[in-house]
Design an enzyme around this catalytic site. Structure first.
Site, PDB file in Angstrom:
ATOM      1  N   SER A  18      -9.769   2.074   2.878  1.00  0.00           N
ATOM      2  CA  SER A  18      -8.871   2.737   2.017  1.00  0.00           C
ATOM      3  C   SER A  18      -7.830   1.941   1.131  1.00  0.00           C
ATOM      4  O   SER A  18      -7.464   2.492   0.408  1.00  0.00           O
ATOM      5  CB  SER A  18      -8.157   3.811   2.979  1.00  0.00           C
ATOM      6  OG  SER A  18      -7.202   3.138   3.968  1.00  0.00           O
ATOM      7  N   SER A  26     -10.135  -0.324   6.949  1.00  0.00           N
ATOM      8  CA  SER A  26      -9.446  -0.215   5.827  1.00  0.00           C
ATOM      9  C   SER A  26      -8.740  -1.683   4.994  1.00  0.00           C
ATOM     10  O   SER A  26      -8.166  -1.519   4.047  1.00  0.00           O
ATOM     11  CB  SER A  26      -8.417   0.899   5.362  1.00  0.00           C
ATOM     12  OG  SER A  26      -9.152   2.183   5.735  1.00  0.00           O
ATOM     13  N   LYS A  39       0.800  -1.266  -0.001  1.00  0.00           N
ATOM     14  CA  LYS A  39       0.104   0.153  -0.127  1.00  0.00           C
ATOM     15  C   LYS A  39       0.870   1.173   0.268  1.00  0.00           C
ATOM     16  O   LYS A  39       1.955   1.136   0.812  1.00  0.00           O
ATOM     17  CB  LYS A  39      -0.657  -0.110   1.455  1.00  0.00           C
ATOM     18  CG  LYS A  39      -2.134   1.039   1.298  1.00  0.00           C
ATOM     19  CD  LYS A  39      -2.869   1.219   2.388  1.00  0.00           C
ATOM     20  CE  LYS A  39      -4.085   2.217   2.764  1.00  0.00           C
ATOM     21  NZ  LYS A  39      -4.925   1.913   3.849  1.00  0.00           N
TER      22      LYS A  39
END
Lengths: 484, 485
Positions: A151, A175, A76
Site C-alpha cells: 500500500s 506494504s 505516507k
C-alpha cells in the site's frame, strides 16, 4: 542535487554545497512537474517545508546539525501530521486535519527533517496495487501504465522517481517491501514493535509496522536510527535499546549463513524472477556467504491466516469512523442507524468494505473458533517455522513478490489474485520479523526485489547484508527513464 | 391459574465500580466528576485515528486489591479484549474490557441478614474495563449531545454467582461490596453520580428445582432502594407471567423508579454480537507473586475484621459495631476519638452515632469534613468522663465546637461550664430548693418508696436550673435523697 542519497545530501549540506532551502525548493519543483503524472502525493506542503528548511539551515549554520538535518522526506498519508490533512487514502478522512503528530513524525521532525508532503496509498493501507486509493492510482515510474505496488505505493514511486530522497511507509503484509520491489528501491520493515505505531492510523494492529523507503540500505540505516525506539504511548513498542544501525554496515559477510526456503522456489515461481534471486544469492556467496536449503512448511497457509487476522482487526479498528466525531458524515441523517450506514457506505471504498465485512464475519459468534482462532493457530505455526529455521541460518532469502509490477486495473476485479501476490511478505508480518527488500535485477525491464528476512531485532545484520550487496551491485542505482 | 407452587428467586448481580484513579484507564486525561462537557477527553478518549491505549497501572493495583479483599484468585496473566458495538458515546466503536481472561477470578464474601443469619455469596470474576461516555438528550433540540468526559474512566465489573435468593440478600451483598470498595479506597461508592452501579439478573423457579429459570437482566438501578424495589417488582411479575401460563422471556428490562416497574428494553434476539477478541494494542497483564504480596501488605483492615475487633476491643454491641464500621472513615474517626478520650469507647460510639452524625446529616457533609475533629470530640468525652462537665453541658460544648469556638477545654473555661462538685455549694442549692417547695416535699415524703424516684426528678430539675446545669447530677441526687428522708 536530487540524484543523491541522504548520506550524500547530508555531507553536501554540512559542506554548504547548497542550503536545505535550495534542496527542498528543488524537490518541490520536481514534485510539481511530475506529480500530476505519477500521482505520488495526496498533499504537498511547500510552505511548511520551506519554513522547516530555513530552520534546518539555521541549525546547520550554528553547527547543531545531525545526519538528517535539512533532508527532505515524504510521509505516507497514514501518519498523522499536526495541522495537515491526514487522509489514509480514504474519502472517509478527506476532511480530517490531524490535531497531533505521530511519534515517527515527531522523531523525524526532531532530527531536523523537512516534510515535502503526504504520499498516496491504498485506502487504509488495504491493497497491493495502490489502486484502492480514493485519490486515484499511483503510476510506477518504470512504466506509467503499471502500478507501483502497495500500500505504500506513493512513497515508493516518489523515491523511485526522485521526488523525495526518502519516504516513510508502513507494512502490514508487505506494504513497504512489495512496492519497494516493484519500484526498484530499498524498503525495510523492522521487527514488530521496533518503530512506534502511535499516530499511525491502524489497519491491523498486531501486524502494522512503520519503516523507511530509501534508495540505499545505508540510508535505511540512517533513517531507522531516528525512527526506532520505545514509545511510552505505544504499549506494543519494544523496550529493547536502539543500536546504531550504521555501525555494522561494513562488516564482512564471510561465514554468513543464508537459508533458501524450498517452498519459495517450488517451480511455481516465475522463472525470470527466480533467476534474478538466484543471481543475487550467488553474489552474496561471492561475498562469503554459505547457502543451504531450508523448510518453511506452512508458508502457503500465511495468506489465509493473514487475511483472517488482518480483516478481523481492521473491522474493529475502523469502527471509529462512524460519522460522529470526525471524518465523513452523510448529509441529513434520518436517525442514528442511517447516520452510521450512510456515512460508512459513502466514506469507505470497496476493498475496505470487503475486509470489514470479512473481519466482522470471522469474529462473529459461531465463526470465531473456525476462523479467527484457527488463524491464530496458523500464525503460531508460521512463526515457529521461522524460529526453527533461524536457529540454523542467519537470514532467509527469497523473492519479495512473485511478479514484477502489474498493469493498472489488472487485478481490480480479482482481489484473490491480488491477495496471492503477498505470498512472500505476509508470513514475515505474522511472525513479527524484520525484512528488507533490495533491488536485485530486472525481469522484462521491470525491477525485481530480493527479500532478506532476519531474526527478531536483527535489523543491523539485514542492513549490513543489504549494504554489502549494494556495494557489489548497482541495481539500486538504476533509474527509470525520465526520472534520472 | 393460581397454583400452590412455592417459588424460589435466584439473583445474580453485576456491579460496575468506577476506580478512583486520578487519570483514565488508557489515557492521561483526568477523571474528575462534573467537569464541563468534553473538557476531560484527550485524543485517546476521542478515539482519534492513530491513537493507542496505555494501561494505567494504578487501575491494575486497585483491581488486585479488590481481588485480595474478596479472597479471590489473582490471574498471573489477564488479557484485554475488545467488545465491539456501535454507539455515539463509545468513540472507538468498541469498549476495551476483559473477556476470557479476567484479572480477578473466583472469590466470595459473607453477608449478614436482618435476622442475624449469615450466608456466603460467590464472586465469579471481576474484570477491568473502560467506561463509555454519556449521551445527553436535553438541550440539543431534536439532536443528541455526547459528553466524553466519562469515556475511559476505569471500571471494575464484579460478577456474582447466582447465589442470592431474595432482594434482601441482594442488597446485603451489594452493601458489603460497596463497603469493601470504599474501605479499599478504590471507589468513592457514589451511586447518584454513577460511580457504583448495578445490574441484576433475576429468575424464579419452583422451590426444590435445580434447573434455573429464564432470567431477565434489570438495568438503571442507581440506589439501594430502587434495586430492592426493582427486584421485588420483577419477582412478582415473573410469578404472574408463569402462573398465567406464559413464559418468562430472556431480555433486558429497564427499571422506572417513577412508576416502580420494569419494562422491556431489548430482547435476546436484539442483543449485540460483541465479537470479542484480544485487543492487539495492549499486552497481556502479567502479575507476579511479589506484586501481589506487596499489595497484600498494604491492604487496610476490612469491614468484617474491624467490626469483630471493635466488638472485642471496645466492647461495642454488634449493632453499634455494624453502624460504626459501615464506612472506613467513620470507623477510623471513631477509633481516633476513643484514643483521644483515654479509651472511653461507649461514650465515643454514642457521640459518633448520635450528635456528630446528626450534625453531619444536617450540614449534608461526611465525616472526613467534620467540623469537629476526632481529637476534639475525644477531648470533650474525656471531660464528661472525669466529671468536669455533665452530658447535658456536653451538648452545649459540642455545639460550640461545631461553631468553631475552640476545643472543649477552652469552651468550658471561657463559658464557665465547669461542673459544680463542691459539696458545700450543692448542699446550699439543695437546701434552698427544699425550703422553697414545701408542698412537693410533703408529697414526696408521703409517697410510697417506688413513686419517690419519679418525684425526686422535680427537685433535681429545679436545682439543675438554678445551677445552669453545672451541678453534678449524681451529687445532687444523693444529697436530695438524704435530706428528703
Amino acid at each position: 542535487m536530487y540524484k543523491k542519497t541522504i548520506k550524500q545530501l547530508s555531507s553536501a549540506l554540512q559542506n554548504k554545497d547548497f542550503s536545505s532551502e535550495e534542496l527542498v525548493s528543488s524537490y518541490l519543483q520536481r514534485c510539481d512537474s511530475h506529480n500530476s503524472n505519477l500521482n505520488c502525493f495526496i498533499s504537498l506542503m511547500p510552505e511548511t517545508a520551506i519554513a522547516q528548511a530555513r530552520s534546518a539551515d539555521k541549525k546547520i549554520q550554528n553547527g547543531e546539525a545531525g545526519p538528517l538535518t535539512g533532508i527532505p522526506l515524504a510521509h505516507k498519508d497514514i501518519f498523522c501530521t499536526n495541522g495537515t490533512k491526514t487522509s489514509c487514502g480514504s474519502s472517509m478522512l478527506d476532511n480530517f486535519i490531524a490535531p497531533y503528530d505521530a511519534t515517527v513524525v515527531t522523531r523525524l521532525n526532531e532530527a531536523g527533517m523537512v516534510t515535502l508532503g503526504k504520499t498516496n496509498m491504498d485506502e487504509f493501507a488495504m491493497g497491493s496495487t495502490n489502486e484502492t486509493s480514493f485519490y486515484g492510482a499511483v503510476k510506477n515510474p518504470w512504466d506509467t501504465a503499471r502500478v507501483p505496488g502497495g500500500s505504500s505505493g506513493g512513497s515508493a514511486a516518489a523515491v523511485a522517481a526522485k521526488l523525495a530522497p526518502v519516504a516513510t511507509g508502513t507494512d502490514t503484509g508487505g506494504s513497504i517491501r512489495q512496492p519497494a520491489s516493484l519500484c526498484g528501491i530499498t524498503g525495510l520493515k523492522p521487527t514488530y514493535g521496533r518503530v512506534s505505531r502511535y499516530g499511525m492510523i491502524a489497519y491491523a494492529s498486531s501486524l502494522d509496522q512503520g519503516g523507511p523507503i530509501t534508495q540505499t540500505a545505508e540510508d535505511a540505516a540512517i533513517m531507522l536510527n531516528a525512527m526506532a525506539g520505545f514509545d511510552e504511548r505505544d504499549s506494543t513498542s519494544a523496550e529493547q535499546a536502539v543500536e546504531d544501525y550504521t555501525k555494522d554496515l561494513n562488516e564482512s559477510l564471510d561465514g554468513l549463513k543464508i537459508g533458501l526456503p524450498k517452498q519459495y522456489f517450488d517451480g511455481q515461481l516465475d522463472a525470470s524472477i527466480e533467476s534474478v534471486i538466484q543471481a543475487g544469492v550467488k553474489q552474496l556467496e561471492k561475498l562469503g556467504a554459505n547457502v543451504k536449503e531450508i523448510e518453511l512448511p506452512n508458508s502457503e497457509l500465511s495468506i489465509p491466516a493473514y487475511y483472517v487476522i488482518a480483516s478481523a482487526e481492521c473491522s474493529s479498528n475502523l469502527a471509529r469512523f462512524d460519522g460522529v466525531r470526525f471524518g465523513h458524515r452523510c448529509d441529513d441523517p434520518e436517525d442514528l442507524t442511517d447516520l452510521y450506514l450512510r456515512s460508512r457506505a459513502e466514506g469507505f471504498g470497496k476493498e475496505v468494505k470487503r475486509r470489514i465485512i470479512t473481519g466482522t464475519y470471522v469474529l462473529s459468534a459461531g465463526y470465531y473458533d473456525a476462523y479467527y482462532l484457527k488463524a491464530q493457530k496458523l500464525r503460531r505455526m508460521i512463526r515457529d517455522d521461522f524460529r526453527s529455521a533461524l536457529e540454523d541460518v542467519d537470514v532467509i532469502i527469497g523473492p519479495t513478490a512473485p511478479q514484477t509490477a502489474f498493469k493498472l486495473n489488472e487485478f481490480i476485479d480479482d482481489p484473490i489474485s491480488m491477495y496471492l501476490s503477498d505470498i512472500y511478505t505476509v508470513s514475515v508480518n505474522l511472525a513479527g520479523l524484520p525484512a528488507i527488500s533490495v533491488p536485485a535485477g530486472f525481469a522484462n525491464e521491470l525491477p525485481v526485489g530480493m527479500q532478506i528476512i532476519g531474526n527478531y531485532f536483527a535489523e543491523s545484520r539485514l542492513l549490513n547484508i543489504a549494504h554489502q550487496f549494494q556495494q557489489a551491485t548497482d541495481w539500486h542505482q538504476q533509474s527509470p527513464v525520465g526520472f534520472d | 391459574m393460581a397454583t400452590d407452587i412455592k417459588w424460589e428467586t435466584v439473583i445474580g448481580l453485576e456491579i460496575h465500580a468506577q476506580l478512583a484513579t486520578k487519570s483514565k484507564i488508557f489515557s492521561g486525561a483526568a477523571t474528575t466528576y462534573g467537569a464541563d462537557a468534553n473538557t476531560q477527553a484527550c485524543a485517546v478518549d476521542l478515539g482519534l485515528p492513530g491513537v493507542l491505549p496505555v494501561l494505567n497501572q494504578q487501575a491494575v493495583e486497585m483491581a488486585i486489591k479488590f481481588g485480595l479483599a474478596v479472597d479471590a484468585h489473582i490471574a498471573d496473566k489477564s488479557v484485554f479484549a475488545r467488545k465491539n458495538y456501535f454507539y455515539p458515546d463509545l468513540p472507538k466503536g468498541y469498549q476495551i474490557s476483559q473477556f476470557e481472561l479476567p484479572i480477578v477470578g473466583n472469590g466470595d464474601i459473607e453477608i449478614q441478614l436482618a435476622d442475624g443469619s449469615k450466608k456466603i455469596i460467590g464472586i465469579t470474576r471481576a474484570h477491568l474495563e473502560e467506561d463509555a461516555g454519556k449521551s445527553v438528550h436535553d438541550g440539543f433540540f431534536d439532536n443528541t449531545g455526547v459528553d466524553l468526559n466519562r469515556a475511559g474512566t476505569p471500571l471494575i465489573e464484579i460478577v456474582s454467582e447466582p447465589d442470592m435468593r431474595s432482594a434482601e440478600e441482594a442488597i446485603a451483598y451489594l452493601k458489603k461490596i460497596h463497603s469493601i470498595v470504599r474501605y479499599l479506597k478504590i471507589c468513592d461508592g457514589n451511586m447518584q453520580e454513577g460511580s457504583f452501579r448495578c445490574d441484576a439478573n433475576v429468575s424464579i423457579r419452583p422451590m426444590g428445582q435445580e434447573e434455573l429459570g429464564t432470567r431477565t437482566e434489570l438495568k438503571n438501578l442507581n440506589s439501594f432502594k430502587f434495586i430492592e424495589q426493582a427486584i421485588n417488582y420483577e419477582i412478582e411479575r415473573q410469578i404472574d407471567v408463569i402462573e398465567s401460563g406464559a413464559e418468562v422471556v430472556q431480555e433486558t428490562r429497564l427499571y422506572d423508579p417513577n412508576k416502580n416497574e420494569t419494562r422491556t428494553m431489548r430482547s435476546k434476539e436484539e442483543a449485540n454480537d460483541y465479537r470479542y477478541f484480544p485487543d492487539p494494542d495492549l499486552l497481556p497483564v502479567c502479575i507476579d507473586q511479589e506484586t501481589i504480596e506487596a499489595i497484600k501488605k498494604e491492604l487496610p483492615e476490612l469491614p468484617d475484621a474491624k467490626r469483630e475487633r471493635f466488638i472485642k476491643e471496645f466492647d461495642l454491641s454488634e449493632y453499634d459495631s455494624d453502624v460504626i464500621t459501615a464506612s472506613r472513615d467513620q470507623a477510623e474517626y471513631f477509633e481516633d476519638t476513643v484514643n483521644a478520650a483515654n479509651g472511653e469507647a461507649k461514650l465515643s460510639a454514642n457521640w459518633v452515632m448520635g450528635e456528630l452524625s446528626a450534625v453531619l446529616n444536617k450540614n449534608n457533609t461526611d465525616i472526613t469534613n467534620s467540623p469537629v475533629s476526632a481529637e476534639m470530640l475525644g477531648g470533650m468525652i474525656k471531660r464528661i468522663k472525669d466529671n468536669t462537665i455533665s452530658s447535658k453541658i456536653a451538648k452545649q460544648v459540642f455545639e460550640a465546637m461545631c461553631n468553631g469556638k475552640g476545643n472543649a477545654d477552652e469552651i468550658i473555661d471561657n463559658q464557665g461550664l465547669k461542673q459544680v462538685t463542691d459539696t458545700g455549694a450543692i448542699e446550699k442549692l439543695v437546701d434552698d430548693v427544699i425550703a422553697a417547695n414545701p408542698d412537693q416535699v410533703k408529697q414526696y415524703q408521703e409517697s410510697p418508696a417506688d413513686k419517690q424516684g419519679k418525684l425526686i426528678g422535680f427537685f433535681v430539675g429545679q436545682i439543675m436550673k438554678q445551677s445552669k446545669g453545672k451541678a453534678n447530677p449524681q451529687q445532687v441526687n444523693q444529697l436530695l435523697q438524704e435530706k428528703l428522708k
